[in-house]
Design a protein around this motif. Structure first.
Motif, PDB file in Angstrom:
ATOM      1  N   ALA A 209       0.830  -1.211   0.000  1.00  0.00           N
ATOM      2  CA  ALA A 209       0.000   0.000   0.000  1.00  0.00           C
ATOM      3  C   ALA A 209       0.860   1.255   0.000  1.00  0.00           C
ATOM      4  O   ALA A 209       0.542   2.242  -0.689  1.00  0.00           O
ATOM      5  CB  ALA A 209      -0.928  -0.006   1.213  1.00  0.00           C
ATOM      6  N   ALA A 210       1.953   1.244   0.760  1.00  0.00           N
ATOM      7  CA  ALA A 210       2.845   2.406   0.785  1.00  0.00           C
ATOM      8  C   ALA A 210       3.475   2.634  -0.587  1.00  0.00           C
ATOM      9  O   ALA A 210       3.585   3.782  -1.045  1.00  0.00           O
ATOM     10  CB  ALA A 210       3.928   2.202   1.845  1.00  0.00           C
ATOM     11  N   ALA A 211       3.882   1.554  -1.259  1.00  0.00           N
ATOM     12  CA  ALA A 211       4.469   1.691  -2.594  1.00  0.00           C
ATOM     13  C   ALA A 211       3.455   2.253  -3.582  1.00  0.00           C
ATOM     14  O   ALA A 211       3.783   3.114  -4.416  1.00  0.00           O
ATOM     15  CB  ALA A 211       4.985   0.331  -3.074  1.00  0.00           C
ATOM     16  N   MET A 212       2.215   1.788  -3.498  1.00  0.00           N
ATOM     17  CA  MET A 212       1.187   2.298  -4.405  1.00  0.00           C
ATOM     18  C   MET A 212       0.862   3.752  -4.109  1.00  0.00           C
ATOM     19  O   MET A 212       0.595   4.544  -5.024  1.00  0.00           O
ATOM     20  CB  MET A 212      -0.065   1.433  -4.298  1.00  0.00           C
ATOM     21  CG  MET A 212       0.145  -0.012  -4.753  1.00  0.00           C
ATOM     22  SD  MET A 212      -1.367  -0.964  -4.742  1.00  0.00           S
ATOM     23  CE  MET A 212      -2.277  -0.162  -6.054  1.00  0.00           C
ATOM     24  N   LEU A 213       0.871   4.130  -2.840  1.00  0.00           N
ATOM     25  CA  LEU A 213       0.640   5.530  -2.476  1.00  0.00           C
ATOM     26  C   LEU A 213       1.724   6.420  -3.074  1.00  0.00           C
ATOM     27  O   LEU A 213       1.428   7.492  -3.630  1.00  0.00           O
ATOM     28  CB  LEU A 213       0.605   5.667  -0.956  1.00  0.00           C
ATOM     29  CG  LEU A 213       0.478   7.083  -0.400  1.00  0.00           C
ATOM     30  CD1 LEU A 213      -0.816   7.737  -0.866  1.00  0.00           C
ATOM     31  CD2 LEU A 213       0.552   7.071   1.126  1.00  0.00           C
TER      32      LEU A 213
END
Length: 505
Positions: A209-213
């Motif tokens: 999720a952090a990478a996609m954000l």
């Protein structure tokens, strides 16, 4: 023809969601039991311990009855790969996902967890296919059936592990990024709540999720085809922060309960050792390097899975160590990785690049079949007697080749989907749902990010990528629905997609 009343529309939508969920339970139904994994009992036990602390041990349903506990053997207990030492608790086994499994058990059956997982995915598919893309409910059922039969989605829906929620993390992020302005308020809240649970279900989902954000933020700032509204970015950020807070609370609770913080498995250490540069560094620098893994250098190189879990004195390391050495391995991991990178930066870069490519192409389904001896090694004395009896009678134990034919179907479906998506990309005349390009961009980035995170921070493993690969055929299904609509002229280009305020009949 007039639109059906809202009450009837909601009833039809609910019926479509439940029917799709039933299709997603098909793999577990064919197996005659939900799919178990050696880590499954650990998730349940952690939630049970938490529930006993909050409610009192005398007020909760125990996971293991007296008969089950009596059947436990010392060999079976020693073989459990997720409970490596009675003095060491491992990080990464989410109590939040465990609560889902334990809640199902307490309510009467682990099948309830499969149903809950199926409903989560079915509701998201309905939101995207029917509400946002405007296709009919029969199209939702067709897509659900295709995903259940030709991709690993149903297998992971029936698996009592958090892997399903990696794909849910990608799907929810894509919906918030591409369709924020078309979502109703309650839909935003619902998608965000599901995203938060998915992130809390496993640390790898938090990293995903952090990478996609970061990807969404970078695209917005650089104007690279995706302009996610700031409120959507703030909400996704809140979910990521919430995931960090949930992990922090869990670690604090485990520290208070056991007197020591949980140990993070040294995946990266095992990966570099198995890759080669880590082994060569240790051979040239031990024992003066001072790392506890120097004590096991004679066993290297060894596969990362053997490094972590093997009890073979010629292959293992982490498993063979005592509690203090396990903690040292975990604490020394970052320093070890930095030393190996400085020792052989090109070798590490080449190895990681090859592993990422391997992970992208590795999505064989391997969750349905239990290897010989697995029941006694991983589940005897760790699951209730009725669950153990069902496991012995399941297709996965009796030798059914569920994984084999589904793996073949998955590779064929993904290959065909990539060809179809590439062709659709070049066809400007093809109708497309509103926001589809932006949605596909985020979902594609999520699939790639999953491979990158798993290959770099752990090591290539089919299960890691097969848990999200169903998203590729899902995108291709939208193209097929577009082609069908265009070919038969069922709808005009102005009415193919329902408006946000109306539900298709």
């Amino acid at each position: 023809m007039a639109e059906p009343p809202d009450r009837l529309a909601r009833a039809l939508a609910s019926l479509a969601v439940f029917a799709t969920a039933a299709l997603l339970c098909l793999a577990a139904i064919l197996n005659e039991q939900p799919f178990l994994y050696p880590d499954t009992p650990v998730y349940v036990r952690r939630a049970e311990v938490g529930a006993s602390k909050v409610l009192g041990a005398d007020r909760i349903k125990p996971w293991m009855g007296e008969a089950s506990a009596a059947s436990e053997s010392g060999a079976a207990a020693a073989a459990a790969p997720a409970e490596t030492d009675r003095n060491v608790s491992l990080a990464g086994r989410s109590v939040y996902y465990g609560a889902l499994l334990y809640g199902a058990h307490a309510a009467g059956s682990l099948w309830l967890a499969v149903v809950a997982q199926a409903l989560c995915v079915a509701a998201m598919l309905h939101l995207v296919i029917v509400r946002l893309w405007g296709f009919r409910r029969r199209h939702l059922l067709a897509v659900g059936a295709g995903l259940a039969l030709l991709t690993p989605l149903a297998a992971f829906t029936g698996l009592l592990m958090p892997d399903l929620f990696a794909g849910v993390t990608v799907l929810c992020s894509g919906v918030l990024a591409a369709y924020w302005n078309r979502l109703r308020r309650w839909e935003r809240v619902g998608v965000a709540a599901l995203l938060l649970f998915a992130i809390a279900a496993h640390p790898s989902h938090l990293a995903l999720a952090a990478a996609m954000l970061l990807f969404m933020l970078g695209c917005k700032l650089l104007r690279l085809g995706l302009r996610t509204p700031w409120p959507a970015l703030v909400l996704v950020t809140g979910c990521v922060v919430g995931g960090v807070a949930a992990e922090w609370v869990f670690n604090k609770a485990m520290t208070a309960a056991s007197g020591a913080p949980p140990v993070l498995l040294p995946h990266a250490t095992g990966h570099l050792i198995g890759m080669g540069p880590g082994t060569e560094f240790l051979r040239q620098n031990c024992p003066q390097a001072g790392y506890v893994v120097c004590d096991y250098v004679a066993n290297f190189p060894t596969h990362w899975d053997d490094f972590l879990f093997s009890d073979d004195p010629t292959k293992g390391a982490f498993w063979l160590a005592d509690a203090q050495a396990k903690r040292r391995m975990a604490q020394e991991q970052i320093a070890f990785v930095l030393d190996v990178v400085r020792f052989d930066p090109l070798g590490v870069a080449r190895g990681l690049g090859a592993d990422v490519l391997e992970q992208l192409a590795s999505f064989r389904v391997d969750v349905g079949r239990q290897p010989p001896g697995a029941v006694e090694k991983f589940y005897l004395g760790r699951v209730p007697d009725d669950v153990l009896a069902d496991l012995r009678g399941s297709q996965g134990v009796r030798g059914g080749d569920f994984d084999g034919w589904l793996s073949g179907a998955t590779y064929a479906a993904v290959a065909g989907s990539l060809v179809l998506l590439a062709w659709r990309r070049r066809s400007s005349a093809l109708p497309r749902p509103p926001g589809f390009d932006q949605f596909a961009l985020v979902v594609g980035a999520g699939v790639l990010a999953n491979a990158l995170i798993c290959a770099v921070f752990a090591a290539p493993l089919d299960r890691f990528q097969s848990r999200v690969i169903w998203l590729v055929p899902f995108l291709a299904a939208a193209v097929l629905l577009q082609l069908r609509s265009a070919r038969y002229s069922v709808f005009s280009s102005s009415t193919i997609f329902a408006s946000p305020g109306k539900s298709p009949r």
